[in-house]
Design an enzyme around this catalytic site. Structure first.
Site, PDB file in Angstrom:
ATOM      1  N   HIS A 350       1.019  -1.162   0.055  1.00 21.20           N
ATOM      2  CA  HIS A 350       0.201  -0.127  -0.260  1.00 21.20           C
ATOM      3  C   HIS A 350       0.740   1.383   0.051  1.00 21.20           C
ATOM      4  O   HIS A 350       1.950   1.274   0.470  1.00 21.20           O
ATOM      5  CB  HIS A 350      -0.891   0.179   1.117  1.00 21.20           C
ATOM      6  CG  HIS A 350      -0.270   0.257   2.706  1.00 21.20           C
ATOM      7  ND1 HIS A 350       0.188   1.391   2.987  1.00 21.20           N
ATOM      8  CD2 HIS A 350       0.150  -0.938   3.498  1.00 21.20           C
ATOM      9  CE1 HIS A 350       0.619   1.146   4.252  1.00 21.20           C
ATOM     10  NE2 HIS A 350       0.621  -0.225   4.569  1.00 21.20           N
ATOM     11  N   CYS A 368       3.612  -4.469   6.464  1.00 26.10           N
ATOM     12  CA  CYS A 368       3.467  -4.407   5.120  1.00 26.10           C
ATOM     13  C   CYS A 368       4.471  -3.896   4.377  1.00 26.10           C
ATOM     14  O   CYS A 368       5.484  -3.611   4.735  1.00 26.10           O
ATOM     15  CB  CYS A 368       2.215  -3.219   5.169  1.00 26.10           C
ATOM     16  SG  CYS A 368       0.774  -3.756   5.825  1.00 26.10           S
TER      17      CYS A 368
END
Length: 421
Positions: A350, A368
């Site tokens: 992301h 992430c």
């Protein structure tokens, strides 16, 4: 003497034969034979001579041969003739002395033919789909006839009543959908399938790809099974899978509810590779490098997983909320752009504006793969569900089952997950 002497008596011909030095019994036998011919030729009326029916004369003890019983060169063996409560997905088996020239026809009570596949090598007729419940079917097997044997055999059977306990079978992929080269085919069951029934279930699930590619099913859990090829799907392939489980026994009087089929397409090859050492993501499309993107991975306390994952879900704008999971001190609630899920535990690719200054140099995320806002959009616009991403060098290994981790296993390991391996 002329031939008229033969007709009057055999004794007249015996005397001169003896004078000629021949053995009298041979001539006498010839006379008897001639008499039989004359007698037979002279009896053409409605009544048979007494020697034929054994009631009189020297042939009184003779019996006419019994007719040879008519047998068949073919026979229906399964289901048994007049069998009841036959499972709806039964195979019809038969015997034949000449399988290559044998045909099988199955009809319902209305005389409608059942479609199916005839395997002459195995001597099996397999209906294309489950037979109707509570219905009587007639099987006719026709083969070559031989002397004394018929070439046709017929038998009937009746299928079981519709079961009250049925297992739902589903797949979230739809017809015409385009997916990445790492996309596994996924089938889910509404109830756990016991191990002893998984082989029979798997046999009813077929995959066809154009061009052809080697692959296998793999049981992820008692309620979920995946399929993947040996290597990534070939770009632009056409893939279809049929799951024919209507009427298939699944244990404890449970049966499959229905069949399903899906036709989908594989898109271009889009493969992402992330190295912790360089903190770079390399993007290849159809084998060619099209971009290299700086990233920030998980910090030491929350490392990213090393392994091969695939994009499972995409959200252009979402909110990450971990307060309930991690508590108010460690948890956070943050708006996120261009999120692409790669694990069930919450790891995503992301955009992260707050880490753009250290991307390519330092790991600061909660696990992430952080990229810039610009690169987040660039990736989001190009990826699709099923695109693979491989992360290496983080020191924390990806756990199989934490996402669609089908490619995190070697081919030999993956094949062991098949009930038919």
């Amino acid at each position: 003497m002329g031939t008229s002497g033969v007709r009057s008596t055999g004794l007249d011909t015996a005397r001169p034969a003896a004078r000629a030095g021949r053995r009298p019994w041979r001539v006498a036998a010839a006379a008897v034979a001639a008499g039989v011919v004359l007698l037979s030729a002279g009896c053409s009326g409605d009544k048979s001579p007494s020697w034929q029916n054994g009631s009189q004369g020297s042939g009184g003890n003779a019996q006419s041969p019994s007719p040879t019983p008519t047998q068949s060169t073919v026979a229906v063996t399964t289901p048994a003739p007049d069998a009841k409560d036959v499972v709806a997905i039964t195979d019809i088996k038969y015997d034949s002395e000449d399988p290559e020239n044998t045909s099988v026809e199955v009809k319902d009570a209305d005389g409608d033919a059942v479609k199916g596949e005839l395997d002459k090598d195995a001597k099996v007729f397999r209906p294309a789909k489950a037979l109707n419940y509570g219905t009587t079917y007639t099987v006719t097997v026709t083969g070559t006839a031989t002397e004394g044997k018929s070439g046709t055999s017929t038998a009937s059977f009746t299928t079981m009543a519709k079961p009250s306990k049925q297992v739902r079978v589903s797949s979230f992929l739809g017809d015409g959908q385009v997916v990445g080269v790492g996309m596994p085919l996924i089938v889910r069951f509404g109830r756990s399938v016991p191990e002893k029934y998984r082989g029979d279930v798997e046999k009813r699930m077929t995959v066809n790809a154009t061009p052809q590619q080697e692959g296998t099913w793999h049981w992820i859990s008692p309620t979920e099974i995946h399929y993947r090829p040996k290597t990534y799907w070939k770009p632009y392939s056409k893939v279809s899978y049929q799951v024919k489980l209507a009427g298939v026994p699944m244990g404890n009087d449970w049966y499959g509810r229905s069949d399903l089929g899906v036709d989908l397409k594989i898109g271009r090859s889009f493969v992402m590779t992330v190295e912790n050492k360089t903190k770079r993501m390399t993007v290849r499309q159809d084998g060619k490098v099209i971009n290299t993107i700086p990233v920030s991975l998980g910090k030491p306390s929350t490392p990213s997983s090393s392994g091969t994952m695939v994009v499972m879900e995409k959200k252009e704008h979402t909110v990450f909320d971990t307060i309930a999971e991690l508590g108010p001190e460690e948890g956070y609630r943050t708006k996120i752009d261009f999120a692409q899920r790669i694990t069930w535990s919450g790891q995503f690719i992301h955009a992260a504006k707050w880490s753009e200054g250290v991307q390519g140099r330092t790991n600061v995320s909660h696990g992430c793969i952080n990229v810039s806002e610009k690169m987040g959009k660039w990736l989001f616009d190009r990826t699709m569900m099923g695109d693979p991403v491989t992360v290496s060098g983080t020191g924390s290994k990806l756990k199989n089952g934490n996402g669609w981790t089908d490619w995190n296993m070697s081919w030999d390991q993956y094949k062991q997950g098949s009930a038919l391996s």
